[in-house]
Design an enzyme around this catalytic site. Structure first.
Site, PDB file in Angstrom:
ATOM      1  CG  HIS A 258      -1.920  -1.086   1.205  1.00 14.53           C
ATOM      2  ND1 HIS A 258      -1.666  -2.319   1.728  1.00 14.53           N
ATOM      3  CD2 HIS A 258      -3.176  -1.136   0.710  1.00 14.53           C
ATOM      4  CE1 HIS A 258      -2.723  -3.089   1.570  1.00 14.53           C
ATOM      5  NE2 HIS A 258      -3.653  -2.396   0.949  1.00 14.53           N
ATOM      6  CG  ASP A 331      -4.315  -5.606  -4.033  1.00 14.69           C
ATOM      7  OD1 ASP A 331      -5.381  -5.077  -3.647  1.00 14.69           O
ATOM      8  OD2 ASP A 331      -3.485  -6.078  -3.243  1.00 14.69           O
TER       9      ASP A 331
END
Length: 435
Positions: A258, A331
């Site tokens: 992330h 993702d």
């Protein structure tokens, strides 16, 4: 149940608070043996041999190029109802409500999150999912959620608080993984959600891993693989689609994708032994989708691109070596791990070129949509390649009974099913058997 400030699929952007992604709502992302199996030589011939193939081909034939490009996307839409006016929708899609955004871009699906104001109570979620489906009359939507249980639980506290994967894994009993997935899948389906971004198929072999950890069933691929296979079966028992993540494996990293770009130095032989078995097990149980990881594996692809943008990994390993012909999802595309090298438009194009079918949560939807549409019109993405991905998405919908008519969720039934005594007993049993 902890549902914030963790990494999981369908991600948290760069991991820092931002006006459009508040810190309190940060979220996550994304085969007993890895022996090669033959991949289908032709998506068209594969499609023609499956139930519902003629319906898939009929739908595909009547779609415009814009329809097909829209089908590749799964954005976040803001608000608790399909007709809620939100400044976020206006800023991101040029229209005020989720229903108008669906009418404008005709996406293949949407994904729900508490931080997007999508999750308040059972009746509200049911009304939202029914309203979203009503806004897409031509082709029903995939309505996704990131409900792994444990650390990543986007539907908490509406659903039964099931133990996370590491707790289930500690029991050593795959039948409990199946029962847990069936409970979660049954509750999601009652809410009108038809795709779960679970189970996690990563093998958590690095104890310093900040992004997977207890989200995995364990650190031994021989024990993780049957758990993953059983979970896939449980979701299918409940009648919803499931997604194994994060391919080619996110278990051996100490960097969170992330906020950075993890590099994993596994050789092909190490990958075959450590990372591949749970994904092969999921494929063996006809997993609907597999989510890519924003990780670099230079010994599998020396380009330096993350797996999400890697044709050698997504097409070479996943499709050709493991024989997966289902939907490949990225993702979340707002995560830093995939945004470092290319702009938000080119990331979407490169993902499709690598073998992706579903583009999850692009941070700039119009830019990503426009870039893919331009790439198709210029021939950078061929019509045949576009049709491959759309066909896979339509086949997934057909397989789960979603192509002819979107199911309508019943609020009274949802209230009866969610957090039922029967479901809470399954959670209790797992906790009692955990070691």
């Amino acid at each position: 149940m902890i549902a914030t400030m963790v990494a999981g699929c369908a991600g948290t952007g760069a991991g820092a608070a931002s006006p459009d992604r508040p810190a309190a709502g940060q979220v996550g992302d994304m085969a007993t043996s890895a022996a090669p199996s033959p991949s289908a030589t032709s998506e068209t011939s594969a499609a023609s041999s499956t139930p519902g193939a003629s319906k898939v081909e009929a739908v595909l034939a009547r779609m415009s190029v814009e329809d097909k490009v829209g089908q590749l996307f799964m954005p976040v839409l803001y608000g608790p109802a399909a007709n809620t006016v939100s400044g976020e929708n206006q800023a991101r899609f040029g229209v005020g409500t989720p229903a108008k955004a669906i009418a404008k871009y005709r996406p293949g699906g949407v994904i729900l999150f508490p931080w997007a104001d999508n999750v308040k109570n059972v009746r509200q979620v049911v009304a939202l999912t029914n309203g979203l489906q009503k806004a897409s009359p031509e082709i029903p939507l995939l309505v996704g959620a990131d409900q792994e249980n444990g650390r990543v639980s986007r539907m908490a506290p509406l659903v039964t608080e099931m133990p996370g994967a590491s707790v289930i894994g500690s029991t050593g009993d795959p039948s409990l993984a199946r029962r847990a997935a069936k409970v979660t899948g049954t509750e999601l389906r009652a809410l009108g959600i038809n795709l779960d971004f679970a189970p996690v198929a990563d093998v958590n072999i690095n104890p310093r891993n900040p992004v997977i950890g207890p989200r995995a069933y364990g650190s031994d691929p021989k024990k993780v693989a049957p758990m993953v296979a059983a979970a896939v079966q449980g979701f299918h028992d409940a009648g919803i689609a499931s997604t194994a993540k994060h391919f080619p494996g996110h278990g051996d990293t100490n960097v969170d994708s992330h906020s950075g770009l993890p590099v994993i130095q596994h050789s092909l032989s190490q990958w075959n032994k450590l990372d591949a078995p749970p994904f092969a097990a999921a494929i063996g149980k006809n997993i609907d989708a597999i989510m890519s990881a924003h990780v670099v594996m230079p010994k599998l692809d020396p380009s330096g691109d993350p797996a999400t943008l890697s044709k050698p990994i997504l097409t070479g390993l996943l499709r050709e070596k493991l024989g997966f012909n289902g939907v490949v999802s990225t993702d979340a595309l707002d995560m830093a791990g995939v945004r470092k090298k290319y702009g938000d438009g080119q990331v979407a194009v490169r993902a499709i070129q690598a073998g992706v079918d579903l583009l999850l949560m692009p941070p700039d939807f119009p830019k990503a949509y426009g870039a893919v549409l331009a790439a198709v019109k210029s021939g950078k993405i061929s019509t045949a390649r576009l049709d491959q991905s759309v066909r896979r998405l339509l086949k997934l919908k057909a397989a789960r009974g979603l192509l002819d008519r979107a199911p309508v969720a019943d609020p009274a039934e949802a209230e009866r099913v969610l957090r039922s005594a029967e479901h809470r007993k399954v959670a209790q049993l797992i906790n009692e058997r955990a070691r």
